[in-house]
Design a protein around this motif. Structure first.
Motif, PDB file in Angstrom:
ATOM      1  N   ALA A  57       0.750  -1.015   0.124  1.00 11.71           N
ATOM      2  CA  ALA A  57      -0.108  -0.278   0.070  1.00 11.71           C
ATOM      3  C   ALA A  57       0.941   1.008  -0.182  1.00 11.71           C
ATOM      4  N   ALA A  89       1.135   4.960  -2.718  1.00  3.83           N
ATOM      5  CA  ALA A  89       0.586   5.141  -2.303  1.00  3.83           C
ATOM      6  C   ALA A  89       2.362   6.580  -2.988  1.00  3.83           C
ATOM      7  N   ARG A 109      -6.602  10.318  -2.452  1.00  5.26           N
ATOM      8  CA  ARG A 109      -6.442  10.019  -1.149  1.00  5.26           C
ATOM      9  C   ARG A 109      -6.460   7.720  -1.143  1.00  5.26           C
ATOM     10  N   LEU A 110      -6.455   7.710  -0.454  1.00  6.11           N
ATOM     11  CA  LEU A 110      -6.095   6.112  -0.586  1.00  6.11           C
ATOM     12  C   LEU A 110      -7.209   5.060  -0.069  1.00  6.11           C
ATOM     13  N   VAL A 131      -7.571   1.472   2.004  1.00 10.33           N
ATOM     14  CA  VAL A 131      -6.569   0.438   1.517  1.00 10.33           C
ATOM     15  C   VAL A 131      -7.091  -0.675   2.355  1.00 10.33           C
ATOM     16  N   VAL A 136      -7.040  -1.601  -2.788  1.00 14.12           N
ATOM     17  CA  VAL A 136      -6.569  -0.100  -3.208  1.00 14.12           C
ATOM     18  C   VAL A 136      -7.677   0.520  -3.474  1.00 14.12           C
ATOM     19  N   ILE A 169      -9.138   4.956  -5.105  1.00 14.59           N
ATOM     20  CA  ILE A 169      -7.821   5.603  -5.050  1.00 14.59           C
ATOM     21  C   ILE A 169      -9.282   6.617  -5.435  1.00 14.59           C
TER      22      ILE A 169
END
Length: 77
Positions: free
Chosen positions: A7, A11, A22-23, A25, A32, A34
């Protein structure tokens, strides 16, 4: 993706394209999500260059977010 390292790598790959992305996880699901201004194509390219295989799943984050919010609301009788 089996740990936070993956992750973090994703990122770092996405950050140069969209610093405000914004992620979300979900390690158990190997997912993930996004949300940001970059296109799916640009994100996929960056994730591929980081050594991962991107895959588009489900609806857009905007639609999915609305569905999550709807699911959290109490049912009215």
């Amino acid at each position: 993706m089996t740990c936070g390292h993956s992750a973090s790598a994703i990122a770092r790959a996405v950050a140069p394209m969209d610093k405000r992305a914004r992620l979300e996880v979900r390690i158990p699901e190997k997912l993930v999500l996004i949300t940001g201004a970059a296109t799916q194509e640009k994100l996929a390219e960056a994730i591929t260059e980081a050594g991962y295989t991107p895959e588009t799943v489900g609806a857009s984050a905007e639609v999915r977010g609305e569905a999550i919010q709807a699911a959290r609301r109490p049912l009215r009788r």
